[in-house]
Design an enzyme around this catalytic site. Structure first.
Site, PDB file in Angstrom:
ATOM      1  N   ARG A 168       0.999  -1.003  -0.042  1.00  0.00           N
ATOM      2  CA  ARG A 168       0.040  -0.100   0.113  1.00  0.00           C
ATOM      3  C   ARG A 168       0.903   1.309   0.166  1.00  0.00           C
ATOM      4  O   ARG A 168       0.469   2.198   0.713  1.00  0.00           O
ATOM      5  CB  ARG A 168      -0.783   0.131   1.114  1.00  0.00           C
ATOM      6  CG  ARG A 168      -2.076  -1.123   1.066  1.00  0.00           C
ATOM      7  CD  ARG A 168      -3.004  -0.561  -0.001  1.00  0.00           C
ATOM      8  NE  ARG A 168      -3.995  -1.487   0.180  1.00  0.00           N
ATOM      9  CZ  ARG A 168      -3.926  -2.851  -0.127  1.00  0.00           C
ATOM     10  NH1 ARG A 168      -3.240  -3.495  -0.611  1.00  0.00           N
ATOM     11  NH2 ARG A 168      -5.077  -3.525   0.084  1.00  0.00           N
ATOM     12  N   SER A 245     -10.580  -0.053   3.469  1.00  0.00           N
ATOM     13  CA  SER A 245     -10.002  -0.404   4.714  1.00  0.00           C
ATOM     14  C   SER A 245      -9.360   1.002   5.155  1.00  0.00           C
ATOM     15  O   SER A 245      -8.835   1.793   4.436  1.00  0.00           O
ATOM     16  CB  SER A 245      -8.582  -0.979   4.255  1.00  0.00           C
ATOM     17  OG  SER A 245      -9.034  -2.659   3.672  1.00  0.00           O
ATOM     18  N   GLU A 341      -4.954   4.182   6.125  1.00  0.00           N
ATOM     19  CA  GLU A 341      -4.621   4.066   4.872  1.00  0.00           C
ATOM     20  C   GLU A 341      -5.075   5.282   3.881  1.00  0.00           C
ATOM     21  O   GLU A 341      -4.325   5.546   2.897  1.00  0.00           O
ATOM     22  CB  GLU A 341      -5.395   2.758   4.519  1.00  0.00           C
ATOM     23  CG  GLU A 341      -4.769   2.202   3.167  1.00  0.00           C
ATOM     24  CD  GLU A 341      -5.682   1.339   2.507  1.00  0.00           C
ATOM     25  OE1 GLU A 341      -6.673   1.673   2.296  1.00  0.00           O
ATOM     26  OE2 GLU A 341      -5.179   0.040   2.290  1.00  0.00           O
TER      27      GLU A 341
END
Ligand code: EPU
Length: 345
Positions: A168, A245, A341
């Site tokens: 990520r 998420s 995130e």
């Protein structure tokens, strides 16, 4: 770009809530609809208002109003630009919808992106956070990208190594280029290997294929199974606003993983190539009592504790308050730090 001489594709005082999937309120002083790379060169240069880049807004938390220029990347187009014995090479505009690109490649008979089906967002955003799901990351199928350097107006080409992909993460996040609008991705090229292999090792995906009694799935069957799993676990932003998420899965030293496993034998642990261990933030949040629990008008989703949802009418401050409460409880219970995130604007 001096104010007063704005090109006609720059809008003033734009409401943003419908442009982000968490549907938080906020307005942008200026928003440029970028449908062609040469528009970026017109806006390039030093000085001027603060700049930031926006795609479909599926990974964005609006803290309030944005006093600056948002570059909404809406460049379209997708094409096969080459083919050799090894692979198909597919190029797409930054504004293309990610899932539609996946579907289109599969329809053409070019497998490789199927595990990443049904991920919200645009093609241009995909490399920034190196989107991933069910055992595949975009880095695995990435060849290169083109971006406009917003200081010089010149085009830059970044290959896989230059993007410095990690879980990520990419050079864009490492350098903050998406936040300060320094590099605007205009087109991305993917390499889809002809030696295709089904990637079905991820537990949820394997279980769904077993349920459908598919032993040797095609790429399109994998995409369908991924869509089935995602639709069951992840809320549709059109129904329940969210940004996917909300936290990264924490990657910890092996010793920390051992310590947790001795106290909680069922803790999910995923061994990484470097010997470290990835933990499931959703599990940590659920064990901390936050699954399905609200704070004000936001909450952690009842079917997937890693997803923060806006129950209706929430503001950016409420998201930050819930984020901090969840982080504090996970820290207190497990001694583990969770990091968000999405991008905060
Ligand atoms: N779990 C719980 N409780 C929960 C949620 C999860 O105990 O409420 C446990 C599950 O039982 C499982 C483990 O946590 O043992 C992992 O859960 P899951 O397979 O649902 O995946 P995840 O780690 O929560 C990650 C990605 C998702 C991606 C899926 C599938 C991150 C931050 N998230 O979620 O990506 O779709 O794996 O590959 O890495 C996103 O980035 O926005 C995203 C949705």
């Amino acid at each position: 770009m001096a104010d007063g001489q704005l090109p006609d594709f720059v809008l003033r005082d734009v409401e943003l809530s419908a442009r982000t999937t968490l549907a938080l309120p906020g307005r942008a002083t200026l928003l440029a609809e970028i449908t062609a790379a040469d528009q970026l060169a017109q806006l390039a240069g030093s000085g001027g208002p603060r700049r930031c880049i926006l795609g479909d807004g599926s990974n964005v938390v609006l803290s309030g109003d944005f006093d600056g220029l948002l570059l909404h990347m809406a460049i379209s187009g997708r094409e096969l630009i080459g083919e050799d014995d090894q692979a198909w090479y597919v190029r797409a505009g930054a504004g293309e919808n990610w899932h539609q690109l996946v579907t289109w490649t599969l329809e053409q008979g070019w497998p490789g992106l199927e595990n990443l089906a049904w991920i919200p967002g645009t093609v241009g955003a995909a490399p920034i956070q190196n989107i991933g799901a069910y055992g595949l990351e975009v880095a695995d199928r990435f060849l290169s990208l083109e971006a406009c350097d917003m200081l010089t107006g010149k085009t830059r080409r970044l290959d896989r190594a230059a993007c410095r992909f990690a879980y990520r993460d990419s050079v864009f996040k490492q350098q903050g280029w998406h936040l300060d609008g320094r590099l605007a991705i205009t087109r991305v090229t993917f390499r889809l290997p002809k030696a295709w292999q089904a990637l079905t090792g991820y537990a949820d995906l394997a279980a769904e294929l077993a349920r459908q009694q598919i032993a040797r799935p095609s790429a399109r069957e994998i995409a369908a199974a991924v869509i089935a799993v995602r639709s069951r676990k992840l809320p549709d932003p059109a129904v329940l606003p969210n940004a996917g998420s909300f936290f990264h899965n924490p990657v910890v030293d092996a010793a920390v993983g051992e310590r947790l496993a001795s106290a909680y034998p069922k803790v999910p642990r995923y061994l990484q190539a470097d010997g470290r261990v990835k933990l499931a933030a959703g599990w940590l949040i659920e064990q901390s009592g936050w699954k399905g629990r609200d704070l004000g008008r936001v909450g952690m989703y009842e079917k997937q504790a890693l997803v923060l949802v806006n129950r209706g009418g929430a503001r950016g401050e409420e998201v930050v308050a819930l984020m901090k409460a969840v982080q504090a409880d996970v820290r207190e219970r497990f001694g583990i730090e969770l990091f968000p995130e999405p991008v905060f604007l």
